[in-house]
Design an enzyme around this catalytic site. Structure first.
Site, mmCIF file in Angstrom:
data_model
loop_
_atom_site.group_PDB
_atom_site.id
_atom_site.type_symbol
_atom_site.label_atom_id
_atom_site.label_comp_id
_atom_site.label_asym_id
_atom_site.label_seq_id
_atom_site.Cartn_x
_atom_site.Cartn_y
_atom_site.Cartn_z
ATOM 1 N N ARG A 5 0.841 -1.204 0.117
ATOM 2 C CA ARG A 5 0.045 -0.005 -0.188
ATOM 3 C C ARG A 5 0.894 1.338 -0.131
ATOM 4 O O ARG A 5 0.563 2.338 -0.610
ATOM 5 C CB ARG A 5 -0.776 -0.062 1.457
ATOM 6 N N ALA B 279 -7.465 7.366 0.368
ATOM 7 C CA ALA B 279 -6.969 5.941 0.231
ATOM 8 C C ALA B 279 -7.947 5.082 1.175
ATOM 9 O O ALA B 279 -7.956 5.348 2.339
ATOM 10 C CB ALA B 279 -5.487 5.716 0.516
ATOM 11 N N SER B 280 -8.680 4.257 0.788
ATOM 12 C CA SER B 280 -9.859 3.574 1.501
ATOM 13 C C SER B 280 -8.837 2.813 2.440
ATOM 14 O O SER B 280 -7.950 2.130 2.117
ATOM 15 C CB SER B 280 -10.661 2.987 0.689
ATOM 16 N N ALA B 281 -9.578 2.453 3.548
ATOM 17 C CA ALA B 281 -9.136 1.449 4.592
ATOM 18 C C ALA B 281 -9.088 0.122 3.787
ATOM 19 O O ALA B 281 -10.237 -0.795 3.096
ATOM 20 C CB ALA B 281 -10.279 1.338 5.708
#
Length: 379
Positions: free
Chosen positions: A22, A79-81
């Site tokens: 990530r 940025a999504s979990a």
């Protein structure tokens, strides 16, 4: 992520997560909650340990922010979990050989997971922000992935690569764009975060039918920024009224937002029961929610309700306007129509997520047939 999901991560997605770090998809400056309702910058060069901890945490991270002249900061991309990303991917039920359209490329992380799972040639991602699209392409290339990234309006999909077996949106909508249904195959699944005037919460899990409609259920998770083309605030005379229509007007001392209070289930239900609501912004006092416009289908016109008791309290789940005192709340997001059946949200509350199984029929959304002019253009 297994803790967030409540079960082990499926092997194909576990492999994808391990193969797609990530941190490669995050800018050197991210924005973290400051504990006072706002955001504070976190720079990789200044505080690499804190930045790295955030990068590999299961929380959403703001990656783009807009700052007003008065210092108010509003997130415009995030940025999504990872746990939420995996939940959506699981809901999509993706299988080998399927073609997937992603709406909202963002940093490119979600597209990279899809490309690792399916192969670059089966993944198309659409991003409305040219800067974000270019950044995502660079991030993807750096990770060795080359899915198709299109700079354009996600509400229009991407007809050139259609039809799709799956559509996954990383932004919320108040109505499912008709183009998404037109560009999917019968049996296709659409995973679509959802929002209303009252709350931005819940995820539609829809199946596209042979007749071109889609229906499904609300899942109790997911809170995403609203699609840019459905965020606009309205002016009644310019945006809503048709030739010959005259709105009726009334006033009340009861704020419609006070009905649901801070009960998330109630906010979700009210948003579904009263779908045809449009905010009006009071430019004199710089307040939102001072007037609501309600669609009256029977009269084919609009009714106006002016509220006189101010805004609801600040809430991380709803959006309110700037107070007359100068206190700044997030501006309202979402506009247009949404129509569905009631359900119950749960994420962001202490209780575990609930999936009530209530149904929603995307073809019934009035936005697909009688949108106000600014939304009818698909922006």
């Amino acid at each position: 992520m297994a803790t967030a999901l409540g079960h082990p991560v499926a092997p194909p997605w576990a492999d994808a997560v391990r193969a797609v770090p990530r941190d490669r998809f995050l800018p050197d400056r991210i924005w973290l909650r400051d504990g006072a309702g706002g955001y504070a910058p976190c720079d990789r060069a200044v505080d690499p340990e804190r930045w790295g901890e955030a990068a590999f945490s299961d929380v959403p991270l703001v990656t783009q922010i807009r700052e007003d002249a008065d210092g108010f900061r509003e997130p415009t991309s995030s940025a999504s979990a990872p746990g939420t990303v995996l939940r959506m991917l699981e809901e999509a039920g993706i299988a080998d050989g399927q073609r997937v359209l992603e709406i909202g490329t963002g940093t490119g992380y979600h597209a990279a997971l899809l490309a690792h799972r399916l192969g670059d040639g089966l993944v198309v991602s659409v991003e409305v922000d040219p800067v974000l699209a270019d950044t995502a392409r660079a991030n993807l290339k750096g990770a060795g992935r080359t899915p198709t990234v299109v700079t354009g309006d996600g509400a229009l999909g991407h007809a050139a690569a259609a039809p799709y077996d799956r559509i996954i949106a990383t932004c919320s909508v108040r109505a499912v764009p008709a183009a998404w249904l037109a560009q999917t195959l019968p049996g296709a699944r659409l995973i679509v975060p959802w929002s209303t005037s009252w709350i931005t919460y819940g995820t539609l899990v829809l199946t596209r039918r042979a007749d071109g409609t889609a229906d499904g259920r609300f899942a109790g998770y997911g809170s995403y920024m609203t699609m840019r083309g459905q965020r606009a605030e309205s002016d009644l005379d310019r945006d809503l009224l048709r030739d010959g229509q005259r709105p009726c007007r009334s006033e009340t001392a009861l704020s419609p937002w006070a009905v649901a209070g801070e009960d998330l289930d109630a906010q979700f239900a009210v948003g579904l029961r009263v779908p045809d609501v449009w905010h009006s912004w009071d430019t004199a006092t710089d307040q939102a929610h001072t007037r609501l416009w309600l669609a009256d289908d029977a009269a084919a016109s609009w009714a106006s309700v002016a509220t006189t008791v101010g805004r609801p309290p600040a809430s991380p789940y709803g959006s309110t306007g700037r107070a007359a005192s100068g206190t700044r709340w997030p501006r309202p997001t979402g506009s247009g129509y949404a129509r569905a059946s009631p359900a119950s949200p749960a994420t962001a509350s202490p209780s575990p997520p609930k999936d009530t199984g209530f149904r929603s029929r995307a073809a019934d959304h009035p936005l697909n047939s009688r949108a106000p002019p600014d939304l009818a253009r698909g922006r």
